[in-house]
Design an enzyme around this catalytic site. Sequence first.
Site, PDB file in Angstrom:
ATOM      1  N   GLY A 217       0.799  -1.224   0.000  1.00 24.45           N
ATOM      2  CA  GLY A 217       0.000   0.000   0.000  1.00 24.45           C
ATOM      3  C   GLY A 217       0.824   1.263   0.000  1.00 24.45           C
ATOM      4  O   GLY A 217       0.349   2.329  -0.426  1.00 24.45           O
ATOM      5  N   GLU A 218       2.069   1.197   0.454  1.00 24.76           N
ATOM      6  CA  GLU A 218       2.905   2.389   0.528  1.00 24.76           C
ATOM      7  C   GLU A 218       3.404   2.767  -0.859  1.00 24.76           C
ATOM      8  O   GLU A 218       3.799   1.913  -1.649  1.00 24.76           O
ATOM      9  CB  GLU A 218       4.092   2.142   1.465  1.00 24.76           C
ATOM     10  CG  GLU A 218       3.685   1.816   2.894  1.00 24.76           C
ATOM     11  CD  GLU A 218       4.898   1.528   3.762  1.00 24.76           C
ATOM     12  OE1 GLU A 218       5.992   2.039   3.432  1.00 24.76           O
ATOM     13  OE2 GLU A 218       4.750   0.791   4.755  1.00 24.76           O
ATOM     14  N   SER A 219       3.413   4.065  -1.120  1.00 18.61           N
ATOM     15  CA  SER A 219       3.784   4.540  -2.458  1.00 18.61           C
ATOM     16  C   SER A 219       5.224   4.195  -2.804  1.00 18.61           C
ATOM     17  O   SER A 219       5.540   3.844  -3.950  1.00 18.61           O
ATOM     18  CB  SER A 219       3.566   6.050  -2.553  1.00 18.61           C
ATOM     19  OG  SER A 219       4.353   6.727  -1.564  1.00 18.61           O
TER      20      SER A 219
END
Length: 1473
Positions: A658-660
Amino acid sequence: MGRLKLQSGIKAIDEEPEECNSSSSRGASACMVNSEVGAVLSVMRRNVRWGGRYMLGDDQLEHSLIQSLKALRKKIFSWHHEWNTMNPAVYLQPFLDVIRSDETGAPITGVALSSVYKILTLDVLDLNTTNVKDAMHLVVDAVTSCRFEVTDPSSEEVVLMKILQVLLACMKSKASVVLSNQHVCTIVNTCFRIVHQAGSKGELLQRIARHTMHELVRCIFSHLPDIENMEHLPSRGIYSVKQEVGGADKDYNFGGKQLDNGNGSSEYDSQLPSVGFSSNASTGLMGSLMDENTIGASNGKDTASNDLMTEPYGVPCMVEIFHFLCSLLNIAEHIGMGPRSNSMAFDEDVPLFALGLINSAVELGGPSIRKHPKLLALMQDELFRNLMQFGLSMSPLILSMVCSIVLNLYLHLRSELKLQLEAFFSCVILRLAQNRHGASYQQQEVAMEALVDFCRQKAFMAEMYANLDCDITCSNVFEDLANLLSKSAFPVNCPLSAMHILALDGLIAVIQGMAERIGNGSSVNEHASSDLEEYTPFWTVKCDNYEDSNHWVPFVRRRKYIKRRLMMGADHFNRDPKKGLEFLQGTHLLPDKLDPQSVACFFRYTAGLDKNLVGDFLGNHDEFCVQVLHEFAGTFDFQDMNLDTALRLFLETFRLPGESQKIQRVLEAFSERYYEQSPQILANKDAALLLSYSLIMLNTDQHNVQVKKKMTEEDFIRNNRHINGGNDLPREFLSELYHSICKNEIRTTPEQGAGFPEMTPSRWVDLMRKSRKTAPFIVCDSRAFLDHDMFAVMSGPTIAAISVVFDHAEHEEVFQTCVDGFLAVAKISACHHLEDVLDDLVVSLCKFTTLLNPSSGEEPVVAFGDDMKARMATVTVFTITNRYGDYIRTGWRNILDCILRLHKLGLLPARVANDAVDDSEFCADPGQGKPVTSSLSASQIPSMGTPRRSSGLMGRFSQLLSLDTEEPRSKPTEQQLEAHQRTLQTIQKCHIDSIFTESKFLQAESLLDLARALIWAAGRPHKGNTSPEDEDTAVFCLELLIAITLNNRDRITLLWQFVYDHISNIVQTTVMPCALVEKAVSGLLRICQRLLPYKENLVDDLLRSLQLVLKLDARVADAYCEQITQEVMRLVKANATHIRSQMGWRTITSLLSITARHPEASEAGFEALTFVMYDGAHLIPTNYILCVDASRQFAESRVGQVDRSLRALDLMAGSLTCLLQWSQKTKEAVGEAATKLSHDIGEMWLRLVQGLRKVCLDPREEVRNHAILSLQRCLTGAEGLCLSRSLWLQCFDVVIFTMLDDLLEIAQGHSPKDYRNMEGTLALAMKLLAKVFLQLLHLLSQENTFCKLWLGVLNHMEKYAKAKVRGKKSEKLQELVPELLKNTLLVMKTREILVQRSALGGDSLWELTWLNVNKIAPSLQSEIFPGQELEQVHHKHNDTASSTPSDPSSEALEASESARTVGSQQVLMRWAT
């Protein structure tokens, strides 16, 4: 070049050598053609148009069609050549012109078609006919270009049917091989057009059209095996067809009017392919928007393709036809059904029709398809892709046809379809059968039927296991299918249905296939360890030879081991990633020092990993994780793949973080790999990265319900401007990506354990790429290479499933199916030494016998006879026991429970209940195979107690029929009798007795478990009262235990300790007489009796076991003493020569000694002792003392007649002979052993005389006196034993003097009633003393202690002389003692032992002698030594003091002279006596 090999020499009409026959043949052909011309003309004349004359100017002319027919009629009878030498166009053209003409009506065209059909079917045309190729092409062109006026619907249908007839006849003709690829495609096109048009016609035309299409396909593909391999085909050509054959200028009009089944604006027409016919150019029958699907079309630009299509037909046309059939499935999939749809229902009808044609093609092409790469490629890709999609159709008919095609493909082409088959089973069969796709019951049933059909192929499951389950990149199809069958056979909260039985059939088919492979030369037990000793990259493991079982069998086992370890590692990883990697390092699947490639391959190829954890690991910023990410991306093949497809495949393997930043790292690795392999459109990897981001955003936008305003295509294209190195990407490229994402979502959060996934286009692309790199398909034969591994996986669920069905079933055929399955499972378990599986099977089956259930109110035998399931289960249990008993372990307990139940019901054969071992003594040599079982009758078996209640089959049956009972019984009904009869027949089929009589053939471990089970089933004996039923069970188990012990005498060491401990437990815990202890003791004795002759090394152990008898409670021993003694007697008589140890004889003599005082047993005991001691037959130094002691006890025993005591004394006295014989042997032998034996002989003799001394005190006069005489015999006869002086002195002290003292004490202290005539006994004792002393005088006189001995003799003579018997002195003794003393003194005088050696007071012997003699008889000194002789004797002694004693004869002479001197004439006579 991929064409049919022309067969020369085929003749339509065999030429006759005779001219007349040739002429007749020509005439027949001419008549046939003439009749057909007449038929056509006749029909034409019936039409007004053709009946009159055509007017043209002043001339009246006939139509050209009629003219050509009449011209042909004139010529045919004038031809003198053979018909096969004539150009067929001459007699075919007039008919073909009629067919082509659009002026003729349907009846005329139909007759012309019939004429052509007749010519074709009569084989006028064959390969020897001139210009046959052109003629066949003319026929095909004319028929496929047929035109006619439609006058009525029925005539139109007739013409269409005749067109089909002619085209099929063309393909079936012997000359069909000259047809070109293009013409064959045209024929198929035409037929399909008619099939399509027939949808609006009658039922008959529809059926005939479809049948003809099937026949055409069968006819074409049946020639595939005869076609040579096609080495080169152009890369394009026949596969890229863009327009119809002949172009649009050809005008095929079925009738003078335009057909009303559609027009150019029809929705249907705009979507269907043009397949060979076209009506007027403006209004085609089916339009031309989809004409790219037309069979055999060419774009005209590829010369090679044109050349191939004009060659004689072969692979090119087959490829085109098959491609067309597959395209029908594509059309059926995407067709939009409108309100004016054609009557051929596309939802089911078209796919079914196409699938039927495809199935025919596959059936007839068979294995030959793999020889032709283009055909094979169609099968692998296009066909299978469509089959995967239609397999999920809601129509059971379509699913059934799909499964049939896949089965054919498996049978013929499985080695080329490895991954396709995996996908089909995973995505279709398993999904439908498990109702994962919302499948209907009908779909589930069809899927299950298909799976069962596959299971009936003997090698199917083995191949699935070897190729898929043992491949780390594939799913476990075998396990999934086996589990599916097992679960589907379980009726869960519902009655048994057809689906359950179907699944059971499949399961048993697999099991029976394994059973049939047993014994086919397989290396079943060669299971080398698969443990990895050092790290090897698991994804690089290869096999050297996939065709040699010596290579591929260990290879697939190694791969399966790796796969299992990887899955275990995945399980550890899901709980703790660090520990998971450490576990894999410990199993050498990862290196000790982790490298990025190995971890990446673990993520890539291991199923069951938590995709969230994998995504987090790959997105981590750690340097090692970044390296793993790039290695992970490197495992994908994105060559020539669409970006969205590649992205889907990449993101399916893990969950995108989920982290960019993590997303960026992941997409960077993906973009780098994608650009590396597919740089066609993209300028650089940054373009790939930006476009990948854009696709992820588009995917979120389109498929997230929270996004209300969706991105349009223009938005997407606008957003991606100038990303391709500053330039724009092609609009078509971006548009295609947009629609792909909108239609199919990219799942960035794949489901965990989704089971069997749906086959998406991207997955199919990946599958086709993998199929080019996957390991070769391993074809299994009839040998059981992997059956052990497979069966270990499925055995538990299989047994459970069969058991549940067996439990719920009600019909005999289902019972029998289950029984067949049980037997197959047992066979496999035994063959592969899976003892636990066999035990589980036995436990499960025993439950169905109902024998372990508590009895209900109904008569149990009747209930059993009425229960078919119970009877079949019982027979099966014992069949398995008899066949595979070697591999039964804990299951013996359940089997014995059943046997005990049958025993309680009185249903066992008598030989099982009585004695199952006697046949071992009389059977044939076991080396010749298993002997025929037989047993002694009950009368031959000695019984030791009260007989049991009646048992056995006939006994049970007779009890049923008996009416002579105390309580009146109702007569059994006919149904009860029948039930009993069925029960008896069932028990007979079980052959229960063979389990024990043939236990000698059981393997050691199984035999031990059987013995343990018998001991367990017998229960622990208790000192308290037990129920009769429990005792009966214990007795029966003990009988069986003894039976198997005796049957296994060669392996007695295995069983003995268990048997001994069990019998010991019984003996030591039993305090009252009962059948159990009786059976235990008798069994123990019988074991010893049977085994002693054969087991010398166990003789001591066997005999030591008999000491248990000595531990019996007194009441028990007394009750069975006689029977025990009888058995001991038999044992002694049969095995006396085999008993050599002292311990063994001590046990035997102890048992015999006990019987001496038992009224009933003493006779048998003494008989056994007599057998051993009589004439020293079996006396040996080891048992001598023991036998003497036993004989003494019989002599002392007052049980029985006096005569037996006397005989016992005789046995004791007679044993001296043995001592003399052994002593003689020791004199002849030298060595330590001889010295020891000589010493032992003295000890034995001493024990002998001590024993006799004890009997001398017996109250019975005859015994007492006989004992004294026997003692005297043993003392006086012992000269040959060379006994030492000290032993003799000891003998005087402990035997003779003690006896004299004891006898005197008895005579003086006991009542004359108890000891009668003691005076005579004392006299005999005194004589014994005198005689023995005189005999040993020469030996003992040299001893220093002689004086003491002599004083002891005098002392006892004094006592006896003065003894009072019955209160007064005995005159007999008073007379006897002085006389014996006088004789003794005379001998001592004669031997110069008693002389005065010194002056008065200096010789103690002389003084002490006369001191004591004077107390007895004062006058003896003067009588023996008168005064005048005293001095002479003294001087003479001084001279001869050192001389040796004289011989006995001289001593007797001197004694005689002395007697004369003193006047005692009787001395010499007594001495001689």
